[in-house]
Enzyme design. Structure first.
Site, mmCIF file in Angstrom:
data_model
loop_
_atom_site.group_PDB
_atom_site.id
_atom_site.type_symbol
_atom_site.label_atom_id
_atom_site.label_comp_id
_atom_site.label_asym_id
_atom_site.label_seq_id
_atom_site.Cartn_x
_atom_site.Cartn_y
_atom_site.Cartn_z
ATOM 1 N N GLY A 46 0.829 -1.194 0.000
ATOM 2 C CA GLY A 46 0.000 0.000 0.000
ATOM 3 C C GLY A 46 0.863 1.242 0.000
ATOM 4 N N GLN A 51 2.778 9.938 1.521
ATOM 5 C CA GLN A 51 4.079 9.346 1.208
ATOM 6 C C GLN A 51 4.647 9.840 -0.120
ATOM 7 O OE1 GLN A 51 2.572 5.188 2.256
ATOM 8 N NE2 GLN A 51 4.764 5.067 2.720
ATOM 9 N N CYS A 94 7.507 -0.437 5.757
ATOM 10 C CA CYS A 94 6.950 0.807 5.221
ATOM 11 C C CYS A 94 7.876 1.329 4.142
ATOM 12 C CB CYS A 94 6.799 1.826 6.345
ATOM 13 S SG CYS A 94 6.089 3.393 5.812
ATOM 14 N N LEU A 95 7.306 1.741 3.017
ATOM 15 C CA LEU A 95 8.106 2.285 1.919
ATOM 16 C C LEU A 95 8.790 3.593 2.303
ATOM 17 C CD1 LEU A 95 5.628 1.498 -0.982
ATOM 18 C CD2 LEU A 95 7.772 0.314 -0.460
ATOM 19 N N HIS A 136 -2.516 0.288 8.275
ATOM 20 C CA HIS A 136 -1.225 0.964 8.107
ATOM 21 C C HIS A 136 -1.384 2.219 7.248
ATOM 22 C CE1 HIS A 136 3.300 0.829 7.467
ATOM 23 N NE2 HIS A 136 2.909 1.607 6.465
ATOM 24 N N GLU A 137 -2.066 2.080 6.127
ATOM 25 C CA GLU A 137 -2.236 3.230 5.227
ATOM 26 C C GLU A 137 -3.129 4.299 5.841
ATOM 27 O OE1 GLU A 137 -0.097 3.405 2.974
ATOM 28 O OE2 GLU A 137 0.457 1.299 3.113
ATOM 29 N N HIS A 140 -1.131 6.442 8.103
ATOM 30 C CA HIS A 140 -0.395 7.491 7.387
ATOM 31 C C HIS A 140 -1.252 8.740 7.217
ATOM 32 C CE1 HIS A 140 3.506 5.955 6.242
ATOM 33 N NE2 HIS A 140 2.975 4.819 5.808
#
Length: 177
Positions: A46, A51, A94-95, A136-137, A140
């Site tokens: 995701g 991000q 996480c990216l 998670h998303e 953010h």
């Protein structure tokens, strides 16, 4: 479609509460498409708009995640409900924090409601990895990173490791969330 740079931990946009999407136009469609293309290129599960430096309440998810029977690839202005108290504890990355994977506690099941890029209502029911990704998303969008969900000693170890990373910003700190 364009592949965009992914912001790294330390970038202030990752700590802001994102604004709701209110206009569903061609510009939003391009943003969703660019976010999805960036996610696909990064091979993540995701990717949230903050991000890529855009403080709006939307995220892209991999439509091939197990349990994503509706093959949803994005969600705008998400709201989450938890149908039970069951929890899961497992690895998460996480990216925006490359190379760090930590066991993180999440709810096992989630019902997410939001909108598509066309403004149509949509609902997705997720369990396991899909539920983890949606939570998670959504974090953010609230300025919360998964490292914030670690205990205090774990957070301090992570911050020390991150400060040594070549890509890291020296202004790293844990969110009070």
């Amino acid at each position: 479609m364009t592949v965009l740079d992914i912001r790294k931990v330390g970038d202030p946009v990752l700590r802001r509460v994102a604004e709701p999407v209110t206009v569903f136009d061609a510009e939003l469609h391009k943003l969703v498409d660019d976010l999805s293309q960036t996610l696909e290129q990064s091979r993540g599960a995701g990717l949230a708009a903050p991000q890529i430096g855009v403080s709006l309440r939307l995220f892209a998810i991999n439509p091939d995640l197990p349990g994503n029977d509706v093959r949803l690839d994005h969600l705008i202005n998400p709201g989450l409900e938890f149908p039970d108290d069951e929890e899961q504890y497992g690895p998460e990355g996480c990216l925006s924090i490359p190379g760090i994977y930590l066991d993180t506690k999440r709810r096992m099941n989630v019902v997410a409601r939001g909108l598509t890029k066309h403004g149509d209502p949509v609902q997705i029911v997720g369990a396991g990895l899909l539920a983890r990704c949606i939570q998670h998303e959504t974090d953010h969008l609230d300025g919360v990173l998964f490292i914030d969900r670690q205990d205090e000693a774990g957070q301090q170890r992570i911050l020390a490791t991150l400060r040594e990373a070549a890509w890291a910003d020296a202004q790293l700190k844990v969110s009070p969330h």
